[in-house]
Write a protein that holds these residues in place. Structure first.
Motif: not given
Ligand SMILES: [Cu+2]
Length: 280
Positions: A54, A13, A16-17, A50-51, A20
């Protein structure tokens, strides 16, 4: 093992974040007047999603960690869900996505619903397996009539009727040339199957559908050479279906489209070679 899986979920996670945040595979620079609005809408959407992503993954990891296999052999209990929770998250999700839709409708309407401004430069784009035919109306600013029986892939790719006066100075070439800082209207057509017009820097994609003349309009604001591709898997040689879009200073564009067909091709090739593709 359960702990390891939970940690793996969290690490994936975070990785991946972070991708960005470092913008390693981000868009190329936008070169249209509507581009910043599209980018802003995209950024808001990716932040909201995204939030949610996550939060869901952190929660998943937490459940995997907490309910991992352990020495405690108590039986699991099953529930049939929680109606209140279902209703709340359905409503919250609906509000979020309807709001995003409402925020984006203005730029969508400007591109797809409103007609082109008066005086926009009209250019016809006809796709075929596996090439682009771009037609300019020439000095008279009138497109000649076309008829399928006149089509000849080598000499008359869109089938301009040779007896029609409006078509005498029409020019067909594989390169899209447009003026900077002036509205342009493309008339998108296809000779065979569905294709898709895409120049990433323009920030829109549009299908070209056989039997239809789909109009799109935009104003490019940066002179240069850009890659133009077909973004629809349209057949075996789809990968070959790419060309260039050249955005010229308006005076250069005006001079070019006034030229006779043979001069036009030479000058267009010279201009095409004089610009560099952007680096990304
Ligand atoms: Cu195609």
């Amino acid at each position: 093992m359960g702990r390891l899986l939970a940690v793996a979920i969290w690490v994936i996670t975070i990785a991946s974040v972070l991708m960005f945040f470092n913008k390693r595979w981000w868009f190329p620079e936008a070169i249209t007047d509507h581009g910043p609005s599209v980018d802003r809408q995209f950024l808001i959407t990716i932040i909201v999603c995204g939030i949610a992503f996550a939060a869901a993954q952190i929660g998943l990891g937490w459940v995997v960690w907490k309910y991992r296999d352990s020495a405690d052999k108590t039986r699991a209990t099953y529930s049939h869900g929680n109606n209140r929770l279902e209703v709340v998250w359905t409503i919250v999700t609906a509000i979020v996505f309807i709001s995003l839709g409402v925020m984006g409708q203005r730029v969508w309407a400007a591109l797809h619903l409103n007609p082109a401004p008066a005086g926009a430069t009209q250019i016809e784009v006809t796709a075929q397996q596996f090439a682009w035919n771009i037609r300019y109306a020439g000095g008279d600013k009138t497109f000649g009539r076309t008829d399928v029986q006149y089509i000849d892939d080598a000499t008359n790719p869109v089938g301009v009727v040779d007896t029609d006066a409006g078509g005498k100075d029409d020019i067909s070439t594989p390169t899209l040339v447009i003026p900077a800082n002036r509205p342009v209207e493309l008339i998108l057509k296809s000779k065979d199957v569905t294709h898709n017009f895409w120049v990433p820097q323009l920030r829109f994609k549009q299908d070209l559908v056989p039997g239809m003349a789909i109009r799109v309009h935009f104003t490019a604001n940066k002179v240069g050479k850009y890659e133009m591709a077909c973004a629809e898997l349209c057949g075996m040689n789809h990968f070959k279906m790419k060309t260039f879009m050249l955005v010229l200073p308006p005076a250069d564009f005006d001079a070019l489209v006034q030229m006779a067909p043979a001069q036009f091709q030479d000058k267009k090739n010279e201009l095409l070679n004089s610009y560099q593709l952007p680096q990304y």
